[in-house]
Motif scaffolding. Structure first.
Motif, PDB file in Angstrom:
ATOM      1  N   THR A  27      16.972  35.013 -21.847  1.00 21.08           N
ATOM      2  CA  THR A  27      16.956  33.808 -21.023  1.00 21.08           C
ATOM      3  C   THR A  27      17.793  32.683 -21.608  1.00 21.08           C
ATOM      4  O   THR A  27      18.246  31.808 -20.880  1.00 21.08           O
ATOM      5  N   ASP A  28      18.027  32.714 -22.914  1.00 22.98           N
ATOM      6  CA  ASP A  28      18.857  31.660 -23.520  1.00 22.98           C
ATOM      7  C   ASP A  28      20.321  32.072 -23.646  1.00 22.98           C
ATOM      8  O   ASP A  28      21.133  31.349 -24.199  1.00 22.98           O
ATOM      9  N   HIS A  30      23.012  31.884 -21.829  1.00 25.79           N
ATOM     10  CA  HIS A  30      23.540  31.212 -20.637  1.00 25.79           C
ATOM     11  C   HIS A  30      24.914  31.742 -20.229  1.00 25.79           C
ATOM     12  O   HIS A  30      25.234  31.770 -19.046  1.00 25.79           O
TER      13      HIS A  30
END
Length: 60
Positions: A27-28, A30
């Protein structure tokens, strides 16, 4: 580089009759989530499990 590799994967898969993919990314991460979005994959569900986001791609 991620976009180029994923585009190549889609092209090769299409020649072999594969029309759908699922993908996971942290999720991090990006940059990878942006690659998915640039290829038209839906934004991953905000309900990520253990920091992993899932998305999918379906091509005609």
């Amino acid at each position: 580089m991620g976009t180029l590799l994923l585009e190549h994967l889609v092209s090769v898969a299409r020649t072999h009759g594969i029309r759908a993919f699922t993908a996971e990314a942290l999720t991090d991460n990006h940059e990878m989530l942006k690659v998915f979005a640039d290829l038209g994959m839906p934004r991953p569900d905000e309900q990520a499990v253990h920091g992993m986001a899932d998305t999918w791609l379906r091509r005609p």
